[in-house]
Write an enzyme that holds these catalytic residues in place. Structure first.
Site, PDB file in Angstrom:
ATOM      1  N   LYS A   1       0.845  -1.193   0.000  1.00 50.85           N
ATOM      2  CA  LYS A   1       0.000   0.000   0.000  1.00 50.85           C
ATOM      3  C   LYS A   1       0.887   1.252   0.000  1.00 50.85           C
ATOM      4  O   LYS A   1       1.927   1.271   0.674  1.00 50.85           O
ATOM      5  CB  LYS A   1      -0.896  -0.026   1.249  1.00 50.85           C
ATOM      6  CG  LYS A   1      -2.009   1.007   1.255  1.00 50.85           C
ATOM      7  CD  LYS A   1      -2.910   0.824   2.486  1.00 50.85           C
ATOM      8  CE  LYS A   1      -4.040   1.837   2.523  1.00 50.85           C
ATOM      9  NZ  LYS A   1      -4.931   1.621   3.690  1.00 50.85           N
TER      10      LYS A   1
ATOM     11  N   SER B   1      -9.725   1.606   2.605  1.00 48.83           N
ATOM     12  CA  SER B   1      -8.855   2.395   1.758  1.00 48.83           C
ATOM     13  C   SER B   1      -7.762   1.569   1.066  1.00 48.83           C
ATOM     14  O   SER B   1      -7.121   2.078   0.150  1.00 48.83           O
ATOM     15  CB  SER B   1      -8.178   3.482   2.600  1.00 48.83           C
ATOM     16  OG  SER B   1      -7.341   2.903   3.570  1.00 48.83           O
TER      17      SER B   1
ATOM     18  N   SER C   1      -9.927  -0.608   6.765  1.00 49.53           N
ATOM     19  CA  SER C   1      -9.291  -0.390   5.459  1.00 49.53           C
ATOM     20  C   SER C   1      -8.657  -1.618   4.820  1.00 49.53           C
ATOM     21  O   SER C   1      -8.371  -1.607   3.628  1.00 49.53           O
ATOM     22  CB  SER C   1      -8.251   0.722   5.565  1.00 49.53           C
ATOM     23  OG  SER C   1      -8.895   1.968   5.557  1.00 49.53           O
TER      24      SER C   1
END
Ligand SMILES: [Zn+2]
Lengths: 450, 74, 440
Positions: free
Chosen positions: C60, C135, C159
């Protein structure tokens, strides 16, 4: 008009690594921005390591020496948010009080905290060096108990002595920063920042109090504000607010669990606490039977006091005390050096004192040796050799030589001009390189001329 | 949406959220774990390749210095 | 077995991932940047081996990987080339994992849809036209699309779990303090955790055992990594699985149907399903958001334009701006009591309720999101967007572990079962996830 003065004093703690990372805390000889890691640079994602235990203990020790009580509840480390180019994360980490309700020299100590130093920013060029960022600081907050610049100076001298005695702060000097708040007759409180010496503190206060008094005399109000002390001009000047964000939005740092100052930790630090300056003063007066003035001078620095105690194992204390106060302290003051910086060793002092008591060295020569040790970084043993008094035979030879080379002066003396003997004495001193015992030389000259 | 509108709308969002949280008597939870969070002081560490890499991404630099605004705080 | 056995050599494995990326990345937009040194890393893995030898991993974009950009999918950090590795990344590397690239995400992890990225939204590879969730949108999408074998995500209020559910993959939010956060760019420090995303429970468990365990940062649990994969077992004899009635009140019936079927499957494998109570569940969302606002405000003060080029407030998207503004507002001295401290008090309440519920059972099962992922481009109000997080924020508020495993589909859209456990009881959570796996 009644003046109220209070302090916030910051001094660096003498740890090996920084407060929240293992970058070196001592940046004195480091190139800019080399003593850094992602943590003290505040890079995105960096998390603080555990708090440096040595720094925590240092603050506890200092708080104890300032007669504070140590907080027993969890001590949260807060984020104090403000915007300034030296702060890499936009906040400074500062602990809640570790010590409270202390007292030193009649001044109440409100709080003692642990916090991190920001980086170093030059507002003129814009350059930033983060080597200092994250270095542990002790912050001491006093009550506004001080009423004059003179008192302020005396208090700061005492405080500096205690910090020094604690053995927990940086000895290199120049790292102390003092913020002072001043108000007159319950008028607005003015804070002065950017003070980093006791002399500067005294001058800043002198200026600021005059400024505030003048304003009041003219019937104008003193504005509540932050001012900077401008060292070169010895004035204070209204400051564009750096740290005067209207609201710091303090929050406990979620990345740092609160400190717990357990009774075991506090007791351990207490048991290892060095003797405080006033305690040492009392003990010296009793143990060595020296005067208060002598003891005061000797305990002005812990290293000097330690040296004194070691010298007293070899030399009679009263004589040592006089020498420390009148010769060593005077030399240090003259050169504006601390004992630790001076290069004088216990061996040097013992050497000189023994030479003086055996009569080999005059008082003046003794002082000269100490001065040379400091200035030339030479050892007393070789200097004493050079400066010690000439023996009887050499003195006799010098006297003979002086008489032989100065027949006119001899004639003058014999003709009744008694002051001519001073000239002859001067010649003896010249021939012996100043190492003659003047009284003895004079006596010899008189005998030879009678 | 303009930035001013975002800010205006944000306050309505806040009120919507906050209305569910009435007054209660409970300690605040700042940390969910018990950690000691203290380390022994140790030999310092320095990584020059790191400090170079960090400096190399600075938007403004002057030699080994980072550069922030000049003159603004004088 | 607590080591990975890949079908192909590290280099071949990487080639296959890159081929799939070549085919579909333009459509999916799972990555912000690919790792130019991936091949080199695969070769090194071939030489040195390791427990993750040759496993391809997407990271990420809020996790520092030295030499790659950790942009947080924001213009704010578009030029930030990380000069250091996050601890989790170091640990992956040392076991032979190959980093494929930096995954797309919601800007600064502020979002639950994958749409707020400065680098454009991510598509859901498992449900065309739908959001992938967020996310960790790119991380979950990359795994679902076969661009990587696994991914690192971060989970502050769901997330990891939310996009795992929407994309039909496995995602784990570990116990707070189990995985070092050093190198993870903050959303909310007291809630954030790094965790793995993978296509199956075993791979996710293996990743977790590699990245877990004490690091040097202050706010961590003092624990050693556990060999989860060695003790992985789908036998649920004697395992008590809790389910709260309050979940039913907030979840859409179609999702609830999938979750109920999943519970029956667990019963069939020996588990006992028990009803528990979470009376304050509805307080979790406001509590969570108020805390996030304040912590995020604090975390973003460093983006002042001096060090990274842009002042965040001037270049960020609406959701980031909203959170910064509210964080600044409610952390002011005069309001902190009414908002921030109040939220921290409710955090205590929610945490207590969850831990009490977990005392009666071994794990707590739950849906992951209250509703199915919306269509990309559909416009939601902030509160509608926040509502996605209703069922995932409690785990973060309490600091407990929670994992998501595919449980079925509704009209072709994946639905994940969420499993919570007590702090540090990842093993039983993983076992229940393993038992629930393969429902499709
Ligand atoms: Zn550092």
């Amino acid at each position: 008009m009644r003046v109220k003065i209070g302090f916030e004093i910051h001094e660096q703690l003498a740890t090996r690594t920084k407060l929240f990372c293992t970058s070196p805390a001592d940046y004195r000889d480091a190139e800019p921005n080399t003593n850094v890691c992602e943590i003290c640079l505040g890079l995105p994602g960096a998390k603080p390591m555990g708090v440096n235990a040595d720094a925590v203990e240092g603050v506890v020790a200092i708080a104890l020496m300032l007669n504070c009580e140590i907080v027993q509840e969890p001590v949260y480390i807060l984020r104090k948010h403000y915007d300034y180019p030296d702060l890499p994360s936009g906040y400074q980490r500062t602990s809640m009080p570790i010590g409270r309700n202390g007292e030193l020299a009649g001044v109440k100590i409100w709080e003692v905290h642990l916090e991190e130093d920001p980086g170093k920013y030059d507002p003129v060029t814009g350059k930033v060096d983060y080597n200092r960022s994250g270095v542990p600081l002790v912050e001491i907050v006093t009550a506004p108990d001080i009423t004059s610049p003179e008192e302020a100076r005396a208090f700061m001298r005492e405080l500096v002595k205690v910090l020094h005695y604690s053995g927990r702060v940086r000895r290199e000097g120049g790292t102390m920063r003092v913020d002072v708040n001043v108000s007159i007759e319950d008028g607005a409180r003015v804070e002065i920042k950017n003070i980093n010496s006791i002399k500067g503190l005294y001058r800043a206060l002198k200026f600021e109090i005059t400024r505030q008094k003048n304003l009041r005399r003219r019937g104008r109000a003193v504005k509540r504000e932050t001012r900077a002390y401008i060292e070169e001009q010895m004035i204070t000047r209204s400051m564009r607010t750096k740290e005067t964000a209207e609201d710091y939005r303090y929050i406990p740092d979620p990345d740092l669990p609160p400190l717990r100052l357990t009774p075991e930790l506090v007791e351990r630090v207490r048991s290892q606490l060095p003797e405080a300056p006033h305690q040492k003063l009392q003990r010296f007066m009793q143990q060595y039977r020296i005067s208060k003035d002598d003891a005061w001078a000797i305990t002005s620095e812990p290293e000097l006091a330690d040296a004194f105690e070691r010298v007293c194992k070899e030399v009679e204390p009263l004589r040592a005390a006089a020498f420390f106060r009148h010769i060593i302290k005077k030399t240090l003051n003259y050169h504006n050096l601390s004992f630790a910086e001076s290069g004088i060793t216990v061996e040097d002092i013992v050497e000189v004192l023994q030479a003086m008591s055996s009569g080999r060295l005059s008082q003046q020569a003794g002082e000269l040796v100490i001065r040379e040790v400091v200035q030339q970084r030479r050892r007393a043993s070789e200097l004493v050799q050079q400066l010690s008094r000439v023996d009887e035979r050499s003195l006799e030879r010098a006297v003979e030589q002086a008489l032989a080379e100065n027949q006119k002066a001899v004639q003058d003396y014999l003709n009744g001009r008694k002051e001519a003997i001073n000239f002859l004495l001067g010649q003896v001193m010249r021939i012996t390189g100043g190492r003659a015992d003047a009284a003895k030389a004079l006596q010899m000259l008189r005998e030879r001329l009678s | 949406m303009s930035r001013a509108e975002v800010v205006r709308e944000a306050e309505r969002v806040l009120q919507e959220l906050a209305k569910h949280l009435e007054e209660i008597e409970l300690e605040e939870t700042y940390h969910v774990i018990e950690a000691e969070g203290v380390r022994e002081d140790s030999a310092p560490e320095r990584d020059s390749s790191f400090s170079e890499a960090a400096l190399s991404i600075a938007p403004r630099r002057d030699g080994r210095y980072y550069v922030a605004e000049a003159g603004a705080w004088v | 077995m607590n080591e990975l056995v890949l079908e192909h050599s590290p280099l071949e494995n990487l080639e296959r991932c890159l081929e799939r990326i070549q085919e579909r990345e333009r459509e999916i937009n799972a990555f912000i940047e690919l790792n130019p040194r991936a091949e080199e890393e695969a070769r090194r893995a071939e030489r040195h081996g390791g427990r993750l030898c040759g496993l391809t991993v997407a990271v990420k974009s809020n996790i520092n990987v030295r030499g790659l950009r950790a942009t947080c999918a924001s213009k704010t950090l578009e030029n930030y080339v990380a000069p250091y590795d996050a601890v989790a990344v170091q640990r992956l590397r040392s076991e032979g994992a190959v980093i494929v690239g930096m995954a797309n995400m919601d800007e600064f992890a502020c979002g639950s849809s994958g749409e707020t990225s400065y680098f454009g939204p991510t598509q859901n590879p498992a449900a065309e036209g739908r959001i992938p969730g967020g996310s960790s949108s790119g991380s979950a999408a990359a795994v679902a699309a076969g661009f990587a074998d696994a991914a690192l995500g971060s989970d502050t209020g769901g997330s990891i779990r939310n996009p795992a559910s929407h994309c039909g993959v496995v995602g784990i939010k570990p116990t707070y303090g189990l995985v070092p956060r050093h190198g993870l760019i903050d959303l909310a420090m007291s809630l954030d955790q790094i965790g793995p995303i993978a296509r199956d429970v075993r791979t996710a468990a293996l990743l977790l055992e590699v990245i877990a365990g004490r690091g040097r940062e202050a706010s961590m649990l003092d624990v050693q990594p556990q060999p989860y994969t060695r003790h992985l077992s789908a036998d649920l004899a004697g395992v008590r699985v809790g389910f709260a009635r309050e979940f039913e009140e907030v979840t859409s019936p179609e999702i609830l149907g999938v979750i109920k079927r999943s519970l029956r499957r667990l019963e069939a494998q020996g588990a006992e399903v028990v009803e528990v109570e979470l009376p304050s569940l509805e307080k979790a969302l406001p509590t969570y958001y108020l805390i996030v606002f304040v912590e995020f405000f604090s975390a973003t003060r460093r983006y002042d334009g001096r060090r990274y080029g842009y002042r965040i407030e001037e270049v960020c998207g609406a959701e980031v701006l909203r959170r910064i503004h509210l964080g600044s507002y409610i952390s002011q001295k005069e309001y902190a009591g009414r908002y921030y401290r109040r939220a921290l008090q409710f955090r205590s309440l929610i945490r207590r309720e969850l831990l009490q519920a977990l005392e009666q059972v071994d794990v707590l099962a739950a849906p992951t999101t209250p509703k199915l992922p919306h269509r990309l481009g559909e416009s939601l109000t902030p509160l509608e967007m926040y509502a996605y997080d209703l069922l995932t924020v409690p785990a973060n508020l309490a600091g407990i572990p929670a994992g998501v495993v595919p449980a079925g589909r509704v009209r072709g859209i994946p639905v994940g079962l969420q499993v919570h456990a007590k702090p540090l009881e990842e093993q039983v959570m993983l076992n229940v996830m393993l038992a629930a796996e393969g429902a499709e």
